[in-house]
Design an enzyme around this catalytic site. Structure first.
Site, PDB file in Angstrom:
ATOM      1  N   VAL A 392      53.760  70.670 -71.008  1.00  0.00           N
ATOM      2  CA  VAL A 392      52.705  71.081 -70.233  1.00  0.00           C
ATOM      3  C   VAL A 392      51.899  71.965 -70.802  1.00  0.00           C
ATOM      4  O   VAL A 392      51.181  72.696 -70.127  1.00  0.00           O
ATOM      5  CB  VAL A 392      53.548  72.189 -69.078  1.00  0.00           C
ATOM      6  CG1 VAL A 392      54.315  71.026 -68.182  1.00  0.00           C
ATOM      7  CG2 VAL A 392      54.347  73.111 -69.763  1.00  0.00           C
ATOM      8  N   THR A 395      52.968  75.507 -76.161  1.00  0.00           N
ATOM      9  CA  THR A 395      52.875  75.746 -77.451  1.00  0.00           C
ATOM     10  C   THR A 395      51.352  75.859 -77.872  1.00  0.00           C
ATOM     11  O   THR A 395      50.575  76.662 -78.496  1.00  0.00           O
ATOM     12  CB  THR A 395      53.415  74.771 -78.563  1.00  0.00           C
ATOM     13  OG1 THR A 395      55.150  74.728 -78.100  1.00  0.00           O
ATOM     14  CG2 THR A 395      53.496  75.229 -79.830  1.00  0.00           C
ATOM     15  N   SER A 712      72.722  71.850 -55.884  1.00  0.00           N
ATOM     16  CA  SER A 712      71.798  71.818 -55.121  1.00  0.00           C
ATOM     17  C   SER A 712      71.835  70.268 -54.159  1.00  0.00           C
ATOM     18  O   SER A 712      70.946  70.238 -53.435  1.00  0.00           O
ATOM     19  CB  SER A 712      70.387  71.806 -55.734  1.00  0.00           C
ATOM     20  OG  SER A 712      70.300  70.748 -56.637  1.00  0.00           O
ATOM     21  N   LYS A 755      60.587  70.390 -58.068  1.00  0.00           N
ATOM     22  CA  LYS A 755      61.157  69.233 -57.122  1.00  0.00           C
ATOM     23  C   LYS A 755      60.068  68.677 -56.136  1.00  0.00           C
ATOM     24  O   LYS A 755      60.000  67.608 -55.864  1.00  0.00           O
ATOM     25  CB  LYS A 755      62.203  70.169 -56.143  1.00  0.00           C
ATOM     26  CG  LYS A 755      63.538  70.158 -57.284  1.00  0.00           C
ATOM     27  CD  LYS A 755      64.579  71.146 -56.352  1.00  0.00           C
ATOM     28  CE  LYS A 755      65.780  71.141 -57.351  1.00  0.00           C
ATOM     29  NZ  LYS A 755      66.958  72.047 -56.439  1.00  0.00           N
TER      30      LYS A 755
END
Length: 805
Positions: A392, A395, A712, A755
């Site tokens: 994403v 770094t 979950s 999610k």
């Protein structure tokens, strides 16, 4: 100068041909009873002796330097007076009664010699002991009163000769192993026949303290004094033997060192002829470098001390290179040297937007920091931790922050670090010691305020035999402590408060809670399709075109092609896989250009399969129709969100429940809770209780090779079981996530944004969540929620109304 503090060795006198001296205790000089039976007046001259003790029968040369001592000796020699010799406790010039020991020795002056420095050498012969009372006069020399205290050691026991023989053998042995003993000194003890004379002679020669010698004089029993002297003699022999062993052991090394010394001296002379000593030149250069450093007086003092230490070490010594490396490291560190920050907020915001699409929270935090720094001019740097799935941009964001702020950039990978010294360095006592990676990195960039990326901080190892590197990071990342960070190698406090630390992690679960508490956590979730599309157009495609050496006019991607790539060839929260796929397409175009083939500029969808092969990602895994006992759940993993199917069915049996699909303990417990709740509340859904005893329940989660765990999936399993037992179909466009309790309460879970992205990739439109997760939905940017409906439940009994037909 007064009486010699150290007894003059007789061998020095005997060795001189110009000195006339009586033989020591020869047959002609040994005392008789008549010598001892001398009438001595009640007041006698007292000669204070410094640094030694005078024993009866002993012939001893001493040097007199004090005027009173010289006057006393001359008068005693001229008038044949008996003198009282007492030992001083201290070295004062004018002793009083309390400054001398109470037991002394009568003596007569045998001979005197005037020395070249006008001092007086005198040969004294001891007679017998006396008890000193007090000084009565000190002009022209000291006089005092006494009491007789004859030496009872003259009374010899029966075994006196045996003890004397043992003493003589031990003393001769000591003389033999003692280096540099003149041969004539070895003759003296051989000529002594009297056990009493021999005892006093050896006692006077012992290398022991003044107090211990005085105690020997005060012992009034031959056997006791003999045993004490034998004990001291045995100790001296042992010490001398150890010295000989050490000398023999190091003699070879000394010879080698002497050879090296002479060679080095010759080399030094040659070097000076050729233009100077390299070591001196090196030290001069180091001092010149130090003048350019902006350190404080304390650091300068330490530097000067180390330079002085270096100058005392020979360049061929191994310690020389160790010390030189240490001084060079001190000079390499950027003490109070900083780069100038970019205070142009608009320019900084533009730089951040150019490098990364989205990530608004991170960008806003950097802008806030720059704004405060611009106004306040001085502020400790924030310590940020970017948490999110791989790919994403965590770094690369650190490099972008450095560019936006006009600072130097450092990155160290902490994955797998299991040694505390990697952070804090080694102590310099160890061979091959090195500084820690924090200060070593700062010495490379020559700046005290860089952007320092601590990559994969969640992969750092915990406690081991090499220490705890995670605990060492506490000092680095604590704003209250890092103003004086202590590296074991440097051993000087270094200020890290101006360093902007940016840590990255995929998950907080493996990071020490105390470490989390010291950082400012910013969650970076995965990207939706629209964001990936923009990132590909603005960053990935231009970078790959540049890296592969072609022009923009030679290749292009339409939005439709990019979306096709995202949906069919990538399955990730980030864009790392997307970058690889685009790079493969660009390289294919490079091959066509190199082979001079005919091609069209725009890549079309029909070309994707020949280049990339069959689609590898199946985001249309969602159910295309409604099924009984099959429910779509939502799961969170370290690589982002995923959809998870839960399948259940019943069959004739004994009421057993079978769980398959590589489920973890927590997930198995969720299944057991859902089943027990369903059994205890079967009346609500018109389920006959007998069915639980007559039918087995099978629950399966596909992709059995992949481990699955977590709470979950509670409501997902309950819904699948209820559907199987009631034979009601589940709506295929629904997905759900939530933990359940034995009472049917639906609890909130984490990873909601990830999610939701997983559901969106799979074209799911409706999601069932816990009522308490509503705040998480409200905190998510609306762009992620477009086209989705959320149904919040507080109890598991509310779920069927939404998902079951």
């Amino acid at each position: 100068m007064d009486l010699d503090k150290k007894r003059i060795n007789l061998q020095n006198l005997l060795a001189s041909s110009d000195t006339e001296i009586l033989p020591i205790l020869s047959n002609s000089s040994q005392l008789t009873e008549d010598d001892l039976d001398i009438k001595i007046p009640d007041e006698i001259p007292i000669l204070p002796l410094r640094g030694n003790v005078f024993f009866p029968t002993i012939l001893m040369p001493v040097t007199a330097g004090r005027s009173k001592s010289i006057s006393l000796i001359k008068d005693a020699y001229r008038n044949k007076l008996i003198v009282g010799i007492v030992s001083q406790k201290t070295d004062i010039e004018e002793p009083k009664t309390e400054d001398v020991f109470t037991v002394g020795t009568f003596a007569r002056v045998v001979e005197t010699f005037t020395m070249p420095d006008d001092s007086l050498m005198v040969i004294l012969q001891g007679l017998d002991r006396f008890s000193f009372l007090s000084f009565t006069n000190n002009e022209p020399y000291w006089k005092g009163t006494y009491e007789k205290n004859p030496d009872s050691c003259r009374k010899l026991p029966r075994n006196a000769n045996i003890l004397a023989s043992t003493l003589k053998d031990m003393y001769m042995n000591l003389l033999k192993i003692t280096p540099n003993i003149p041969p004539n000194l070895l003759l003296a003890p051989k000529n002594i026949k009297s056990p009493y004379y021999l005892l006093n002679y050896v006692a006077s020669q012992l290398n022991i303290s003044l107090k211990d010698k005085q105690k020997l004089l005060e012992i009034n029993d031959f056997t006791k004094r003999m045993n004490k002297v034998l004990g001291y003699l045995s100790k001296e022999i042992q010490e001398q033997e150890v010295k000989l062993q050490i000398q023999q052991k190091v003699s070879t090394d000394i010879d080698k060192q002497q050879r090296e010394y002479f060679l080095n001296q010759q080399l030094k002379t040659i070097q000076e002829e050729l233009g100077g000593n390299p070591s001196e030149q090196t030290i001069k250069e180091l001092k010149e470098k130090s003048k350019k450093k902006h350190w404080n007086d304390n650091i300068q003092e330490i530097f000067d001390k180390e330079i002085k230490k270096l100058s005392n070490i020979h360049s061929s010594s191994p310690d020389y290179s160790v010390e030189l490396n240490y001084i060079n490291f001190i000079l390499d560190l950027p003490w109070n040297e900083t780069s100038e920050d970019n205070y142009d907020i608009a320019k900084a915001r533009k730089a951040l937007d150019e490098d990364h699409y989205g990530l608004e929270k991170v960008k806003e935090r950097i802008i806030e920091y720059l704004s405060v720094l611009k106004v306040k001019k001085n502020m400790s740097s924030p310590i940020i931790c970017l948490v999110g799935p791989p790919g994403v941009g965590k770094t690369s964001l650190g490099k972008s922050i450095a560019r936006a702020m006009n600072r130097e950039y450092i990155r160290i990978a902490l994955g797998g670090v299991n040694d505390e010294s990697e952070i804090r360095g080694h102590r310099r006592t160890y061979i091959g010691a090195m500084p820690g990676r924090i200060l070593k990195s700062l010495s490379k960039v020559k700046s005290s305020n860089p952007v320092f990326v601590l990559d994969e901080i969640d992969k750092i190892m915990g406690m081991s035999v090499n220490g705890d590197p995670a605990a060492a990071m506490l000092e680095v990342l604590d704003p209250e402590q890092n103003t004086a960070f202590h590296d074991n190698y440097l051993d000087i406090d270094y200020d890290l408060s101006n360093v902007m630390f940016v840590a990255t992690a995929n998950s907080l679960s493996s990071i020490h809670p105390a470490l989390i508490d010291r950082m400012e956590i910013i969650d970076i979730s995965g990207y939706i399709e629209q964001e990936k599309l923009m990132i590909a157009k603005n960053h990935l495609i231009p970078n790959n075109i540049k890296n592969n050496g072609i022009k923009r006019s030679q290749i292009s991607f339409s939005d439709k092609v990019i979306s096709n790539i995202i949906n069919n060839y990538t399955r990730e929260s980030g864009v790392r896989q997307l970058d690889k796929v685009i790079a493969k397409i660009v390289r294919h175009r490079v091959v066509e250009i190199a082979e001079e083939k005919t091609y069209k500029k725009a890549i079309n969808e029909n070309e994707l399969q020949p280049i990339l092969g069959l689609p590898t990602a199946y985001h249309d895994l969602r159910l295309e129709e409604d099924y009984v006992g099959v429910v779509t759940g939502l799961a969170w993993t370290e690589v982002g969100g995923e959809i998870l199917f839960v399948e259940s069915s019943t069959c004739k049996g004994k009421g057993d429940i079978h769980l398959t699909g590589n489920l973890g303990d927590v997930m198995k417990e969720s299944a057991a809770l859902a089943y027990e709740y369903l059994k205890s509340n079967s009346d609500k859904w018109n389920i006959d209780n007998k069915i639980f005893n007559e039918y087995d329940l099978n629950v399966h989660c596909p992709e059995g090779a992949t481990p699955k765990d977590g709470p979950s999936a509670g409501i997902t399993m309950f819904t699948a079981m209820l559907s199987a037992f009631t034979n009601r179909k589940v709506k295929h466009n629904f997905a759900m996530t939530g933990e359940i309790t034995l009472r049917g309460k639906v609890l909130p879970v984490g990873g909601i944004k990830e999610k939701i992205l997983a559901a969106k990739r799979s074209k799911i439109t409706d999601i069932v969540l816990s009522e308490q997760n509503k705040r998480d939905i409200e905190d998510i940017n609306q762009i992620y929620l477009e086209g989705m409906n959320f149904h919040y439940v507080d109890h598991v009994s509310e779920v069927p109304q939404y998902v079951l037909k």
